[in-house]
Design an enzyme around this catalytic site. Structure first.
Site, PDB file in Angstrom:
ATOM      1  N   HIS A  12       0.825  -1.215   0.000  1.00 48.93           N
ATOM      2  CA  HIS A  12       0.000   0.000   0.000  1.00 48.93           C
ATOM      3  C   HIS A  12       0.855   1.259   0.000  1.00 48.93           C
ATOM      4  O   HIS A  12       0.361   2.340   0.303  1.00 48.93           O
ATOM      5  CB  HIS A  12      -0.900   0.032   1.235  1.00 48.93           C
ATOM      6  CG  HIS A  12      -1.681  -1.214   1.444  1.00 48.93           C
ATOM      7  ND1 HIS A  12      -2.545  -1.695   0.496  1.00 48.93           N
ATOM      8  CD2 HIS A  12      -1.726  -2.097   2.478  1.00 48.93           C
ATOM      9  CE1 HIS A  12      -3.093  -2.825   0.944  1.00 48.93           C
ATOM     10  NE2 HIS A  12      -2.603  -3.086   2.135  1.00 48.93           N
ATOM     11  N   HIS A  26      -6.676  -4.642  -1.334  1.00 42.87           N
ATOM     12  CA  HIS A  26      -5.868  -5.855  -1.315  1.00 42.87           C
ATOM     13  C   HIS A  26      -6.051  -6.653  -2.584  1.00 42.87           C
ATOM     14  O   HIS A  26      -5.908  -7.872  -2.591  1.00 42.87           O
ATOM     15  CB  HIS A  26      -6.229  -6.711  -0.099  1.00 42.87           C
ATOM     16  CG  HIS A  26      -5.921  -6.034   1.186  1.00 42.87           C
ATOM     17  ND1 HIS A  26      -6.805  -5.199   1.801  1.00 42.87           N
ATOM     18  CD2 HIS A  26      -4.802  -6.024   1.956  1.00 42.87           C
ATOM     19  CE1 HIS A  26      -6.261  -4.717   2.909  1.00 42.87           C
ATOM     20  NE2 HIS A  26      -5.042  -5.189   3.023  1.00 42.87           N
TER      21      HIS A  26
END
Ligand SMILES: Nc1ncnc2c1ncn2[C@@H]1O[C@H](COP(=O)(O)OP(=O)(O)O)[C@@H](O)[C@H]1O
Ligand SMILES: Nc1ncnc2c1ncn2[C@@H]1O[C@H](COP(=O)(O)OP(=O)(O)O)[C@@H](O)[C@H]1O
Ligand SMILES: [Mg+2]
Ligand SMILES: [Mg+2]
Ligand SMILES: [Mg+2]
Ligand SMILES: [Mg+2]
Lengths: 211, 331, 331, 211
Positions: free
Chosen positions: C57, C219
């Site tokens: 991320h 994700h």
């Protein structure tokens, strides 16, 4: 030679024809530019001449003024390398048309145009650029008119022929100028986009002139 | 290929409006032009520093507008140099009477349009100077070719020229330090994938699953060489050696390094590259004054990176470390 | 799919070393752990603010370490919550005796591991509090499900909690303002492409050339809904309406907005989205205090974006505007 | 019941078998997790048990200590949701093995394990998680031993059978817990990864126990 109004209409017809042709060839030119450039030559040329074609009502005055506006419009609409090369050279060469379009002023225009392209871009014949289409075309046009005394239309047809040879000639060359030069030997085997668009424009000029 | 756009023809225009909508206190768009300038341009008593080029390299150039860097940035169509009249408007808007330095990347289109713009502005009595950045070591330099491209090293020129101008230096001085960067910087790039321009909507070149391109520029053009896929360490070694060969630095030399992402590379991978790059700097006995990692000069969604090394002296270090308050770079 | 990596198993470890190599004066790695902390952690007299989660991320979370934001960030494997012992080490390293606030994104893995870590740290007499961020409006909230995910709104929690801690506030106060953000923020995301994890090396899901995913997380999981391709304006409208429906704000309310890129989206496109987003804020009579645009919370190389809206009062505005000096966010 | 050393060896053999199996099924588990999760369950499980298998020399002491170390190793190696669920529950349930592995302590272990998973994860039967494989397996095991008086091996075989039904049962369910819950109705039609890895582990336990 035809009167100014007829010439003006011929120029406007030529602009429309060129704009339409370049728009039709947009993705072909972009594909050529994808292989050895940055994939925008089709968009650049069709955006430029599209803008010119939309401005035809502003294209009044003498022939040289009309042609000059074509050049300045290209300068302010195209960008990239082709903007200043096409636009700037047309703008510069337009001075030669002060007396209208005759066989003599056409030759002068063509020579001035080629000069300016080489002056700006510093490309020689064999650099794999539009110069490779332009040079044989201009030389052929000049000789056909000045030495062989051929009618302008025939001379133009021969010039188109020469330009086409020039375009084909670019294929096996290694580029020395323009983005293709960054590719080093990998530019060999690809046709130059700017030489190709030069040919397309000349073909349309011949077409309109033949009518 | 899918993109978050409305119409390819509008993307630059909408991007510029979207930037001003995000930062109205910092950026101003010149009415009718694809040019952004500092909201408070021209800045009294300061030399203007401007740049510009085709779009698709974001945050270059408008992301570097602000205190200590650029006063203005012209945005051409994607990968297409802005036109001379756009550049001319920018130059005029950023001139406070102290003159303007144009930072130009070495592409024929950019150079020709900036030259014309300079001539136009000079006619309006604006003092204009140019510096042409050509840091890409992939392309051989020669009098008879277009020469090397200007790539990620350009950001260092913006930073140094902007900092010097912020000090209140005069135009010739601002130009001098900009040229010092140009003389001391080298960059080499690579791509794992082509980019996709909004207009074309398809990859500019095809690349196999086990291939990569070395010596790419920033316009989605293929590189100077196609090679078999390598590890991040091998890639970093190849890029770094090419740059160091070109710069030929003395041992102990201080440098600033950049690992630049081409737009589609996860930041994670850039740091993996930086790890090896810093090891190599050590191996070559180079003193790293600062290491930049991020997306500074991109090619839309291309995956890949470039490595930049710039030799720095005390003057350049000071200017690189000086304050800057822009969207993409703050010091 | 090709990546700039050496071995998928080493990518997080090498990334962390590459980050420290880039910013040795700012970041320190805890020996033997996949945890980065401020070089000067723990900061005397200050409550520690930490976060952590799976990697992939970036710049989240380590990019937000620094003055005015995080003291530490734990990096799990790609998309996998860090283990409790890693989190425990981080908490201990960031405790100067004033206690530590853990900012947790609402995923079962993260919540369970942070809880265990909190219990472990408490055994070492560290005062630990948790705030769980669940800003994703795509997923319906219910007592009987895992509830909403924590996504890009988390950055605002880091910013606000970090600023409050920097003021010298005590742990309960830091937690209070963090929870105020959680109560007032909503996010909705979409994807044009799946991402590719280093381990799997292939897209997590397949998406046709004329399809997109709405309601994605961060994700690489598919979204709540697949839809036909839309224009940037239509996408922005869809995302924004979903968020505003959820927040149900009064007209005239002040807000901060974020257009967040998922990693592979050219910045150009984020600004195109922001243009429409700001128009919609106007249409809804919301007062935009600040508009953030950029890659804040990514999913590796995924193409797509999310829209975040956070209602702010004077206290939150002040904390959001307060100074921050981190790699990815400076104020 | 066998002596401690024999039991220890059986446990180590089971660890090796499980580690090998999960490594072989890594990409299968990850594919399941790609469809309704985040594509890491295979990597998580094989990393976790790989680490356990590499630690076997540290796995000494009594059986309950050995099993506890398995749990703590998973906790510190796996992360994600499966780390605390598998690792934490094994760690917790290991207390039941203080007296070694007997039919009775096995049942107690299994019950404690299931309790802890539900306690941590708050999933019910039908939430489409590992609980759907675990619950019928533990119930079947308990009843087979305590009420039907079957030999432990037979009971374990029946439990594996029950777990497999549980895995199949997850397919048509809409997830309420775990990442699959974010997909809402789109999770229907997919098999739960954690239930699947639970089955694989049980199959290996049965295999080793049968030898
Ligand atoms: N220095 C030069 N001299 C002459 N022609 C050039 C030169 N550089 C480029 N060109 C021509 O311009 C063409 C490319 O134009 P275009 O793609 O529109 O601009 P850009 O290269 O900036 O993207 C080339 O195919 C070539 O014919
Ligand atoms: N709350 C829960 N209760 C029980 N099992 C759960 C819960 N959440 C997730 N799981 C199980 O964990 C599995 C996913 O594990 P894994 O992919 O390793 O972790 P993560 O979801 O953090 O990526 C799911 O398939 C499910 O069986
Ligand atoms: Mg081009
Ligand atoms: Mg171009
Ligand atoms: Mg995970
Ligand atoms: Mg998972």
């Amino acid at each position: 030679m035809a009167d100014t109004e007829t010439q003006r209409e011929a120029v406007l017809a030529a602009i429309d024809a060129v704009a339409e042709r370049l728009s039709a060839e947009k993705s072909y030119l972009t594909d050529l530019d994808s292989a050895i450039g940055d994939a925008d030559h089709g968009a650049n040329m069709s955006r430029g001449f599209g803008a010119v074609a939309e401005k035809t009502d502003e294209l009044d005055g003498d022939i040289d003024d009309v042609v000059k506006t074509v050049g300045t419009t290209l300068i302010s609409e195209v960008g990239g390398a082709s903007g200043p090369l096409y636009g700037g050279s047309i703008m510069f060469a337009s001075q030669e048309l002060e007396g209208g379009i005759t066989a003599e002023t056409s030759v002068a225009f063509a020579e001035a145009y080629l000069d300016k392209v080489q002056d700006r871009g510093d490309a020689q014949i064999g650099s794999k650029t539009m110069v490779d289409a332009l040079t044989p075309a201009v030389h052929t046009f000049k000789k056909s008119i000045e030495q062989d005394d051929l009618p302008p239309l025939t001379a133009l047809a021969k010039a188109v022929d020469a330009a086409e040879r020039g375009v084909n000639f670019t294929v096996p060359l290694k580029a020395k100028k323009g983005r293709a030069s960054y590719l080093d030997w990998r530019s060999v085997g690809h046709q130059d986009p700017g030489a190709t668009s030069t040919l397309f424009i000349m073909e349309e000029l011949l077409d309109v002139a033949s009518e | 290929m899918k993109k978050l756009i409305n119409d390819p023809a509008d993307v630059v225009d909408e991007m510029l409006d979207g930037m001003v909508a995000a930062y109205p206190d910092r950026l101003r768009r010149l009415d009718g032009y694809e040019v952004l300038v500092r909201a408070d341009a021209p800045v009294d008593g300061k030399v203007g520093v401007v740049s510009g080029g085709g779009s698709g390299h974001e945050p270059t150039h408008a992301g570097y507008i602000g205190d200590g860097m650029l006063d203005g940035a012209a945005a051409g169509q994607v990968f297409t140099s802005p036109t001379a009249d756009q550049l001319n408007e920018m130059v005029k808007a950023c001139d406070a009477g102290e003159g303007v330095l144009c930072v130009v990347k070495n592409y024929e289109g950019d150079v020709m349009n900036f030259e014309t713009a300079g001539e136009m502005a000079a006619m309006d009595d604006v003092e204009v100077e140019q510096v042409v950045v050509n840091d890409d070591v992939a392309v051989e330099d020669s009098l008879y070719t277009s020469g090397r491209r200007g790539v990620c090293g350009t950001i260092l020129v913006h930073k140094v020229a902007g900092a010097k101008a912020a000090e209140g230096a005069e135009l010739a001085e601002v130009k001098r330090v900009a040229e010092k960067v140009v003389d001391n910087v080298g960059t080499m790039g690579m791509a794992l994938t082509s980019c996709v321009t909004p207009e074309k909507g398809e990859p500019t070149f095809d690349l196999g699953e086990d291939e990569l391109e070395l010596g790419i520029g920033i316009h989605g053009e293929p590189g100077t060489q196609r090679a078999d896929m390598m590890s991040a360490d091998e890639i970093t070694e190849h890029l770094t050696e090419k740059v160091l060969d070109d710069l030929d630095l003395d041992s102990g030399q201080e440098v600033v390094t950049i690992v630049n992402g081409m737009g589609g590379t996860p930041e994670m991978e850039l740091f993996v590259v930086n790890k090896r790059l810093q090891e190599l700097m050590d191996d070559h006995d180079l003193q790293v004054h600062d290491a930049w990692v991020g997306d500074y000069m991109t090619s839309l969604d291309m995956m890949g990176c470039s490595v930049t090394v710039c030799a720095v002296d005390d003057e350049l270090k000071e200017l690189l470390d000086a304050p800057a308050d822009t969207l993409a770079l703050k010091r």
